[in-house]
Write a protein that holds these residues in place. Structure first.
Motif, PDB file in Angstrom:
ATOM      1  N   ARG A  91       1.230   8.328  -9.078  1.00 29.59           N
ATOM      2  CA  ARG A  91       1.663   9.401  -8.179  1.00 29.59           C
ATOM      3  C   ARG A  91       2.969  10.017  -8.685  1.00 29.59           C
ATOM      4  O   ARG A  91       4.006   9.344  -8.757  1.00 29.59           O
ATOM      5  CB  ARG A  91       1.876   8.860  -6.765  1.00 29.59           C
ATOM      6  N   GLY A 104       2.752   4.388   0.947  1.00 32.29           N
ATOM      7  CA  GLY A 104       3.324   4.827   2.216  1.00 32.29           C
ATOM      8  C   GLY A 104       3.962   3.720   3.026  1.00 32.29           C
ATOM      9  O   GLY A 104       4.540   3.979   4.084  1.00 32.29           O
ATOM     10  N   LYS A 161       7.737   1.126  -0.051  1.00 29.65           N
ATOM     11  CA  LYS A 161       8.195   0.437  -1.268  1.00 29.65           C
ATOM     12  C   LYS A 161       9.394   1.147  -1.892  1.00 29.65           C
ATOM     13  O   LYS A 161      10.427   0.537  -2.155  1.00 29.65           O
ATOM     14  CB  LYS A 161       7.071   0.389  -2.315  1.00 29.65           C
ATOM     15  N   THR A 162       9.203   2.438  -2.174  1.00 31.16           N
ATOM     16  CA  THR A 162      10.230   3.188  -2.890  1.00 31.16           C
ATOM     17  C   THR A 162      11.536   3.218  -2.093  1.00 31.16           C
ATOM     18  O   THR A 162      12.618   3.004  -2.648  1.00 31.16           O
ATOM     19  CB  THR A 162       9.731   4.630  -3.142  1.00 31.16           C
ATOM     20  N   THR A 163      11.409   3.459  -0.802  1.00 28.43           N
ATOM     21  CA  THR A 163      12.588   3.510   0.074  1.00 28.43           C
ATOM     22  C   THR A 163      13.299   2.162   0.093  1.00 28.43           C
ATOM     23  O   THR A 163      14.525   2.086   0.007  1.00 28.43           O
ATOM     24  CB  THR A 163      12.147   3.891   1.505  1.00 28.43           C
ATOM     25  N   LYS A 221      17.138   1.195  -0.970  1.00 26.61           N
ATOM     26  CA  LYS A 221      18.089   0.508  -0.085  1.00 26.61           C
ATOM     27  C   LYS A 221      18.622  -0.762  -0.756  1.00 26.61           C
ATOM     28  O   LYS A 221      19.813  -1.077  -0.665  1.00 26.61           O
ATOM     29  CB  LYS A 221      17.395   0.127   1.228  1.00 26.61           C
ATOM     30  N   LYS A 236       9.847   0.278   9.118  1.00 25.62           N
ATOM     31  CA  LYS A 236       9.526   1.211  10.216  1.00 25.62           C
ATOM     32  C   LYS A 236       9.589   0.547  11.587  1.00 25.62           C
ATOM     33  O   LYS A 236       8.846   0.906  12.491  1.00 25.62           O
ATOM     34  CB  LYS A 236       8.180   1.902   9.978  1.00 25.62           C
ATOM     35  N   VAL A 285       0.841  -1.197   0.000  1.00 23.32           N
ATOM     36  CA  VAL A 285       0.000   0.000   0.000  1.00 23.32           C
ATOM     37  C   VAL A 285       0.873   1.244   0.000  1.00 23.32           C
ATOM     38  O   VAL A 285       2.028   1.208   0.417  1.00 23.32           O
ATOM     39  CB  VAL A 285      -0.991   0.041   1.200  1.00 23.32           C
ATOM     40  N   ASP A 306      12.044   0.931  13.438  1.00 20.92           N
ATOM     41  CA  ASP A 306      12.869   1.818  14.258  1.00 20.92           C
ATOM     42  C   ASP A 306      11.995   2.753  15.097  1.00 20.92           C
ATOM     43  O   ASP A 306      12.489   3.446  15.967  1.00 20.92           O
ATOM     44  CB  ASP A 306      13.782   2.654  13.358  1.00 20.92           C
ATOM     45  N   GLY A 365      13.073  -2.984   7.677  1.00 17.33           N
ATOM     46  CA  GLY A 365      13.511  -1.594   7.540  1.00 17.33           C
ATOM     47  C   GLY A 365      13.607  -0.968   8.917  1.00 17.33           C
ATOM     48  O   GLY A 365      12.678  -1.063   9.714  1.00 17.33           O
ATOM     49  N   VAL A 366      14.766  -0.351   9.201  1.00 15.78           N
ATOM     50  CA  VAL A 366      14.985   0.222  10.529  1.00 15.78           C
ATOM     51  C   VAL A 366      15.366   1.701  10.452  1.00 15.78           C
ATOM     52  O   VAL A 366      16.085   2.213  11.309  1.00 15.78           O
ATOM     53  CB  VAL A 366      16.054  -0.581  11.313  1.00 15.78           C
ATOM     54  N   GLY A 367      14.871   2.381   9.410  1.00 12.28           N
ATOM     55  CA  GLY A 367      15.152   3.804   9.287  1.00 12.28           C
ATOM     56  C   GLY A 367      14.969   4.263   7.854  1.00 12.28           C
ATOM     57  O   GLY A 367      14.691   3.449   6.970  1.00 12.28           O
TER      58      GLY A 367
HETATM   59  P1  GDP Z   1       5.781   3.931  -0.750  1.00 14.06           P
HETATM   60  O1  GDP Z   1       4.621   4.861  -0.923  1.00 14.06           O
HETATM   61  O2  GDP Z   1       5.344   2.552  -0.396  1.00 14.06           O
HETATM   62  O3  GDP Z   1       6.738   3.934  -1.889  1.00 14.06           O
HETATM   63  O4  GDP Z   1       6.558   4.439   0.553  1.00 14.06           O
HETATM   64  P2  GDP Z   1       7.888   5.323   0.667  1.00 14.06           P
HETATM   65  O5  GDP Z   1       9.075   4.499   0.326  1.00 14.06           O
HETATM   66  O6  GDP Z   1       7.705   6.594  -0.055  1.00 14.06           O
HETATM   67  O7  GDP Z   1       7.934   5.559   2.253  1.00 14.06           O
HETATM   68  C1  GDP Z   1       6.951   6.312   2.928  1.00 14.06           C
HETATM   69  C2  GDP Z   1       7.623   7.016   4.098  1.00 14.06           C
HETATM   70  O8  GDP Z   1       8.115   6.076   5.031  1.00 14.06           O
HETATM   71  C3  GDP Z   1       8.826   7.864   3.689  1.00 14.06           C
HETATM   72  O9  GDP Z   1       8.839   9.040   4.450  1.00 14.06           O
HETATM   73  C4  GDP Z   1      10.023   6.968   4.059  1.00 14.06           C
HETATM   74  O10 GDP Z   1      11.173   7.727   4.342  1.00 14.06           O
HETATM   75  C5  GDP Z   1       9.488   6.278   5.282  1.00 14.06           C
HETATM   76  N1  GDP Z   1      10.137   4.969   5.528  1.00 14.06           N
HETATM   77  C6  GDP Z   1      10.297   3.920   4.686  1.00 14.06           C
HETATM   78  N2  GDP Z   1      10.903   2.889   5.303  1.00 14.06           N
HETATM   79  C7  GDP Z   1      11.153   3.285   6.576  1.00 14.06           C
HETATM   80  C8  GDP Z   1      11.760   2.664   7.743  1.00 14.06           C
HETATM   81  O11 GDP Z   1      12.198   1.505   7.745  1.00 14.06           O
HETATM   82  N3  GDP Z   1      11.800   3.419   8.873  1.00 14.06           N
HETATM   83  C9  GDP Z   1      11.314   4.699   8.929  1.00 14.06           C
HETATM   84  N4  GDP Z   1      11.404   5.361  10.077  1.00 14.06           N
HETATM   85  N5  GDP Z   1      10.736   5.295   7.878  1.00 14.06           N
HETATM   86  C10 GDP Z   1      10.659   4.601   6.712  1.00 14.06           C
END
Ligand code: GDP
Length: 299
Positions: A138, A108, A111-113, A117, A252, A106, A254, A277-279
């Motif tokens: 988007r 947020g 995925k992208t992050t 990594k 998330k 879903v 972390d 994911g820890v950050g």
């Molecule tokens: P997508 O919509 O699934 O592609 O989600 P994004 O990769 O854009 O991540 C959504 C938000 O979550 C962004 O602000 C990321 O920096 C944050 N995020 C992703 N993975 C982690 C994680 O492991 N830890 C923390 N604290 N934030 C994360």
């Protein structure tokens, strides 16, 4: 790893705290067992795992004094038993050219992050990586993936917002094959508001990829946000049906989330868990380790 333990021990204090409050004063009797079961269920571990833990405690220690540490060690052992079979390292397969990794989840969830990594990790392992900005709904998702491609210095296939994502996936795989890419990671849309549309789109992406390589996608990674708790279960159901999920990543961990829901998911679906994911940083991705995770949950 240091970050994981510090982040998770903070988040799992609710479980540790709950156990402490029950067991510092009392013998193990029906009431304390029930309270413990409630604490475990509130921590999202799931009814089956919560019962397994209380059943074992009951069988071994009923009517006796029991310490917090003894409860924790049984908790860790039972949780590890559930998690160990799903702690499967993510494998880069040498015979795929390229290995196609579809990343679903879903909006947020991370995925992208996670793709960013992984691009960094695979590049460091000497692999040629390519990204495809398949979340064509988007503009921000496309831009974010471009930022990660720049940061990790890997090529990206992207089109304007509103383009056909299946067409983009087809082009990306065709180009990846021609350029001798080892790993192609494809981002996807995650609008759960319209499940039927999402399902149709993901199915079309898979169908079109198979026109280029009948064995693609080789991996379908579902990214779950640890802070969504119980919602994660229905996400596994929806994406599992739609996209044929092959493995999980939980992000998330972390923050304040305990990640207990991963235990319930492991018990229910038995899907491999590859990474956590820890950050938000480029190195904030860890291979999933059952014992470390179980210990962090126990606090
Ligand atoms: P997508 O919509 O699934 O592609 O989600 P994004 O990769 O854009 O991540 C959504 C938000 O979550 C962004 O602000 C990321 O920096 C944050 N995020 C992703 N993975 C982690 C994680 O492991 N830890 C923390 N604290 N934030 C994360």
């Amino acid at each position: 790893f240091q970050r994981l333990t510090s982040g998770m021990s903070r988040s799992s204090q609710a479980i540790g705290g709950g156990i402490v409050s029950i067991f510092t004063k009392r013998k193990l009797d029906a009431d304390t067992l029930e309270e413990l079961e409630d604490v475990l269920i509130q921590a999202d571990l799931g009814v089956a795992v919560a019962s397994a833990i209380t059943d074992r405690l009951s069988a071994e220690r009923y009517g006796k004094d029991i310490t917090d540490d003894e409860v924790k060690s049984i908790l860790v052992a039972e949780v590890e038993k559930v998690l160990a079979p799903v702690a499967v390292p993510f494998a880069l397969k040498p015979d795929k050219a390229p290995q196609v990794v579809l990343v679903v989840g879903v909006n947020g969830s991370g995925k992208t992050t996670t793709i960013g990594k992984l691009a960094s990790k695979f590049t460091a392992e000497g692999k040629k990586v390519m990204l495809a900005a398949g979340d064509t709904f988007r503009a921000a998702a496309i831009d974010q993936l471009k930022v990660w491609a720049g940061r990790t210095n890997v090529p990206i296939v992207a089109r304007d917002v509103g383009s056909d994502s299946a067409g983009l996936a087809f082009d990306a795989l065709t180009r990846a094959k021609a350029e001798g890419i080892d790993v192609l990671m494809i981002d996807t849309a995650g609008r759960l508001q319209n499940k039927a549309e999402l399902m149709a789109e993901l199915e079309k992406v898979v169908r079109v990829l198979r026109k280029v390589d009948p064995t693609a996608p080789h991996d379908v990674l579902l990214v779950l946000d640890a802070t969504t708790g119980q919602n994660a279960v229905s996400q596994v159901e929806v994406f599992g049906r739609t996209a044929g999920v092959t493995g999980l990543v939980m992000t998330k961990l972390d923050g304040t989330a305990r990640g207990g829901i991963l235990v319930a998911i492991a018990e229910k679906f038995g899907l491999p868990v590859h990474f956590i994911g820890v950050g938000e940083g480029i190195d904030d991705l860890e291979p999933f380790a059952a014992r470390d995770f179980a210990r962090a949950i126990a606090g």
